[in-house]
Design an enzyme around this catalytic site. Structure first.
Site, short mmCIF file in Angstrom:
data_model
loop_
_atom_site.label_atom_id
_atom_site.label_comp_id
_atom_site.label_asym_id
_atom_site.label_seq_id
_atom_site.Cartn_x
_atom_site.Cartn_y
_atom_site.Cartn_z
N HIS A 18 0.83 -1.01 0.02
CA HIS A 18 0.15 -0.06 -0.12
C HIS A 18 0.94 1.30 0.12
CE1 HIS A 18 -3.22 2.59 2.05
NE2 HIS A 18 -3.54 2.57 1.03
N HIS A 60 -1.36 11.35 -2.25
CA HIS A 60 -2.58 10.91 -1.84
C HIS A 60 -3.52 11.87 -1.44
CE1 HIS A 60 -5.48 9.47 1.22
NE2 HIS A 60 -5.72 8.36 0.47
#
Length: 254
Positions: A18, A60
């Site tokens: 991730h 992100h």
């Protein structure tokens, strides 16, 4: 009896790191991908957004403050300014010189190492179609000469994935979902998706079977416990995205 057509072989590994290396290195940096590779991960997930002048890069959040020393909305700033920012010092002094990477820099690492990617399209506010179009077109161009399976493009944004479908149709797509609700399979099929990426607690064997009946693979995020990983493997999922790359994954679990 429920019947399904055989799906084509799935070219990606089960375990996916991730944001590059979970939490062991600053997320979405080249340093993070190298940590994941060192721990045996052949594939990583990361977030792709756009600068104000249309350069695809990894971040992100819509804003810069959490993971860089910059300020404000990324989509309003030119890449020339963001290229000067530090994206690693917040995580530790050993990453004090880590920059924000462009998608082109990530493609270079993929070419060098064979790393496979799940690129999450992460549009800034009201930037969905532009992000999907530019990021997907650039990814298709960059990976045309890389001898690995092409990056899997995923997004929560229907508009971004539709733009990716229209402008880079050769790249596989996956619809991201927080939950399984009415019409999820129809939405994925409309986008020409090959997979859905679903929050792990919403997935069981029945969801996997429904997906397979629609020609869709199932990946799950973010799976950080061994018992949950084994449950999902038994249910038949094809991908497990994890932060726990030092405890789970290709070298830790058989």
């Amino acid at each position: 009896m429920r019947r399904m057509e055989a799906l084509p072989p799935w070219p990606y590994p089960l375990w996916i790191a991730h944001r590059g290396a979970g939490k062991l290195a600053p997320e979405n940096t080249l340093a993070a991908f190298r940590v994941g590779l060192a721990l045996g991960y052949q594939m990583a997930e990361c977030d792709v957004t756009l600068s104000g002048d249309g350069v695809p890069f990894l971040l992100h959040d819509a804003r810069l403050e959490r993971t860089t020393n910059g300020f404000g909305l990324a989509r309003l700033q030119p890449w020339s300014a963001m290229a000067q920012l530090n994206a690693g010092r917040w995580h530790g002094t050993e990453f004090a010189t880590e920059p924000l990477p462009t998608l082109a820099a990530l493609a270079g690492l993929a070419r060098e190492t064979g790393l496979m990617l799940n690129l999450e399209l992460k549009p800034g506010p009201e930037d969905d179609a532009r992000c999907g179009r530019i990021a997907a077109t650039e990814a298709q161009r960059l990976w045309a000469s890389i001898e690995t399976p092409p990056p899997l493009l995923s997004s929560f944004s229907i508009e971004a994935l539709a733009a990716a479908r229209d402008h880079a149709p050769a790249l596989p797509r996956a619809l991201l979902l927080e939950r399984v609700s009415d019409g999820w399979r129809d939405a994925a099929r409309e986008l020409g998706a090959v997979a859905v990426v679903i929050e792990h607690r919403a997935v069981d064997a029945e969801v996997v079977l429904q997906a397979l009946e629609s020609g869709l693979r199932v990946l799950c995020y973010t799976v950080n416990g061994e018992a949950e990983a084994r449950r999902l493997e038994d249910a038949g999922v094809d991908g497990l995205i994890t932060d726990a790359i030092d405890r789970l994954g290709p070298q830790a679990l058989p």
